[in-house]
Design a protein around this motif. Structure first.
Motif, PDB file in Angstrom:
ATOM      1  N   HIS A   1      -5.171  -0.510   2.977  1.00  0.00           N
ATOM      2  CA  HIS A   1      -5.403   0.798   3.619  1.00  0.00           C
ATOM      3  C   HIS A   1      -5.957   0.690   5.043  1.00  0.00           C
ATOM      4  O   HIS A   1      -5.518   1.409   5.937  1.00  0.00           O
ATOM      5  CB  HIS A   1      -6.348   1.626   2.762  1.00  0.00           C
TER       6      HIS A   1
ATOM      7  N   THR B   1     -13.884  -2.603  -0.995  1.00  0.00           N
ATOM      8  CA  THR B   1     -14.017  -1.150  -0.891  1.00  0.00           C
ATOM      9  C   THR B   1     -12.662  -0.617  -0.457  1.00  0.00           C
ATOM     10  O   THR B   1     -12.149  -1.004   0.598  1.00  0.00           O
ATOM     11  CB  THR B   1     -15.103  -0.760   0.124  1.00  0.00           C
ATOM     12  N   HIS B   2     -12.087   0.241  -1.272  1.00  0.00           N
ATOM     13  CA  HIS B   2     -10.706   0.652  -1.011  1.00  0.00           C
ATOM     14  C   HIS B   2     -10.439   1.981  -1.682  1.00  0.00           C
ATOM     15  O   HIS B   2     -11.107   2.362  -2.647  1.00  0.00           O
ATOM     16  CB  HIS B   2      -9.741  -0.412  -1.565  1.00  0.00           C
ATOM     17  N   GLU B   3      -9.408   2.694  -1.194  1.00  0.00           N
ATOM     18  CA  GLU B   3      -9.019   3.939  -1.828  1.00  0.00           C
ATOM     19  C   GLU B   3      -8.237   3.654  -3.108  1.00  0.00           C
ATOM     20  O   GLU B   3      -7.689   2.566  -3.297  1.00  0.00           O
ATOM     21  CB  GLU B   3      -8.201   4.812  -0.872  1.00  0.00           C
ATOM     22  N   HIS B   4      -8.183   4.662  -3.983  1.00  0.00           N
ATOM     23  CA  HIS B   4      -7.552   4.519  -5.293  1.00  0.00           C
ATOM     24  C   HIS B   4      -6.132   5.106  -5.269  1.00  0.00           C
ATOM     25  O   HIS B   4      -5.891   6.107  -4.604  1.00  0.00           O
ATOM     26  CB  HIS B   4      -8.355   5.271  -6.357  1.00  0.00           C
TER      27      HIS B   4
ATOM     28  N   HIS C   1      -4.400  10.195  -5.993  1.00  0.00           N
ATOM     29  CA  HIS C   1      -5.595   9.359  -5.836  1.00  0.00           C
ATOM     30  C   HIS C   1      -6.452   9.373  -7.101  1.00  0.00           C
ATOM     31  O   HIS C   1      -7.438   8.639  -7.179  1.00  0.00           O
ATOM     32  CB  HIS C   1      -6.445   9.855  -4.669  1.00  0.00           C
TER      33      HIS C   1
ATOM     34  N   HIS D   1     -12.270   9.305  -4.206  1.00  0.00           N
ATOM     35  CA  HIS D   1     -10.967   8.678  -4.009  1.00  0.00           C
ATOM     36  C   HIS D   1     -11.078   7.277  -3.422  1.00  0.00           C
ATOM     37  O   HIS D   1     -10.053   6.631  -3.162  1.00  0.00           O
ATOM     38  CB  HIS D   1     -10.097   9.554  -3.116  1.00  0.00           C
ATOM     39  N   GLU D   2     -12.320   6.816  -3.226  1.00  0.00           N
ATOM     40  CA  GLU D   2     -12.566   5.468  -2.724  1.00  0.00           C
ATOM     41  C   GLU D   2     -13.847   4.947  -3.367  1.00  0.00           C
ATOM     42  O   GLU D   2     -14.771   5.712  -3.626  1.00  0.00           O
ATOM     43  CB  GLU D   2     -12.713   5.483  -1.203  1.00  0.00           C
ATOM     44  N   SER D   3     -13.878   3.654  -3.661  1.00  0.00           N
ATOM     45  CA  SER D   3     -15.092   3.075  -4.230  1.00  0.00           C
ATOM     46  C   SER D   3     -15.107   1.573  -3.983  1.00  0.00           C
ATOM     47  O   SER D   3     -14.130   0.992  -3.479  1.00  0.00           O
ATOM     48  CB  SER D   3     -15.176   3.357  -5.738  1.00  0.00           C
ATOM     49  N   ARG D   4     -16.218   0.970  -4.339  1.00  0.00           N
ATOM     50  CA  ARG D   4     -16.339  -0.491  -4.350  1.00  0.00           C
ATOM     51  C   ARG D   4     -15.984  -0.936  -5.759  1.00  0.00           C
ATOM     52  O   ARG D   4     -16.547  -0.434  -6.739  1.00  0.00           O
ATOM     53  CB  ARG D   4     -17.776  -0.903  -4.004  1.00  0.00           C
TER      54      ARG D   4
ATOM     55  N   HIS E   1       0.787  -1.215   0.000  1.00  0.00           N
ATOM     56  CA  HIS E   1       0.000   0.000   0.000  1.00  0.00           C
ATOM     57  C   HIS E   1       0.833   1.286   0.000  1.00  0.00           C
ATOM     58  O   HIS E   1       1.500   1.582  -0.976  1.00  0.00           O
ATOM     59  CB  HIS E   1      -0.962  -0.038   1.191  1.00  0.00           C
TER      60      HIS E   1
END
Length: 234
Positions: free
Chosen positions: A205, A160-163, A131, A136-139, A101
């Motif tokens: 994350h 579900t995580h940040e990009h 990002h 800046h985060e999605s499923r 990460h």
């Protein structure tokens, strides 16, 4: 005539040495749950059969880190130039490296990396750029390369995580990614560095991702893959 009976003689066997892992956790970025994740990371490595030592700080990299694989999870963690040079020498000589990460989020600005950060980016094979556009985060679905031994047999899974947008070296092989409007975004990549193998996993994350069985499987696979093959069974 008396016949002596054969006696059972126990022969002491040398213990089979286990592969060793050093997990280095370091940094002061409040947005990363480093210390809770350290427990999950150590558990995954131990489950894979590694004799695992976890260091809260980069001090073990001051000398020759004696491990078959080193796992870095840092968040703006401060390495000295000597530590990064020592790490590069160890990997070039055959030690495996897995970076997680935010380890690719470097302290110096991307447009003017200092020498120590450049060395780490060159070793891992990528660095964080941004990002990307919001959110800046999605499923999203994690897609995996079925033809690479690191990811073969792991089914696609949702998280579900940040990009992260990454600048990657030309020689890395992307083995897991997510689809975006701009094209595939790398999530896991692998490369050779001298005699060593390097894997970067962008996931990690917070505890939502560490609770995913597929994430732990990826970490276990990455550590085993990064171990130099001729060290297996030492």
């Amino acid at each position: 005539m008396q016949i002596s009976q054969p006696r059972h003689v126990s022969v002491a066997r040398a213990p089979v040495a286990r592969s060793t892992a050093l997990a280095v956790i370091s940094g002061d970025d409040v947005y990363e749950d480093l210390f809770t994740a350290a427990s999950a990371l150590q558990g995954a490595l131990t489950d894979e059969g590694y004799a695992t030592r976890t260091s809260l700080g980069t001090a073990p990299l001051d000398g020759a880190a004696e491990a078959d694989v080193i796992v870095l999870y840092t968040a703006l963690g401060r390495f000295t130039a000597g530590q990064r040079e020592g790490l590069a020498r160890a990997v070039h000589g055959g030690c495996g490296l897995v970076a997680l990460h935010s380890t690719t989020v470097l302290a110096s600005p991307p447009e003017r990396l200092d020498e120590a950060d450049r060395l780490l980016a060159d070793l891992i094979g990528s660095r964080y750029v941004s990002h990307g556009p919001p959110p800046h985060e999605s499923r999203f679905e994690v897609r995996l390369d079925a033809d690479h031994e690191l990811t073969a047999g792991i089914a696609p899974f949702e998280v579900t995580h940040e990009h992260y947008r990454l600048a990657t070296s030309a020689d890395v092989r992307v083995v897991a990614w997510r689809e975006t409007e701009a094209g595939p975004e790398p999530l896991v990549h692998a490369r050779q560095y001298g005699a060593g193998r390097v894997c970067y996993i962008q996931l990690g994350h917070d505890m939502r991702i560490w609770g995913e069985p597929a994430m732990r499987q990826l970490v276990r696979r990455a550590a085993r893959w990064a171990c130099r093959p001729d060290r297996e069974g030492d």
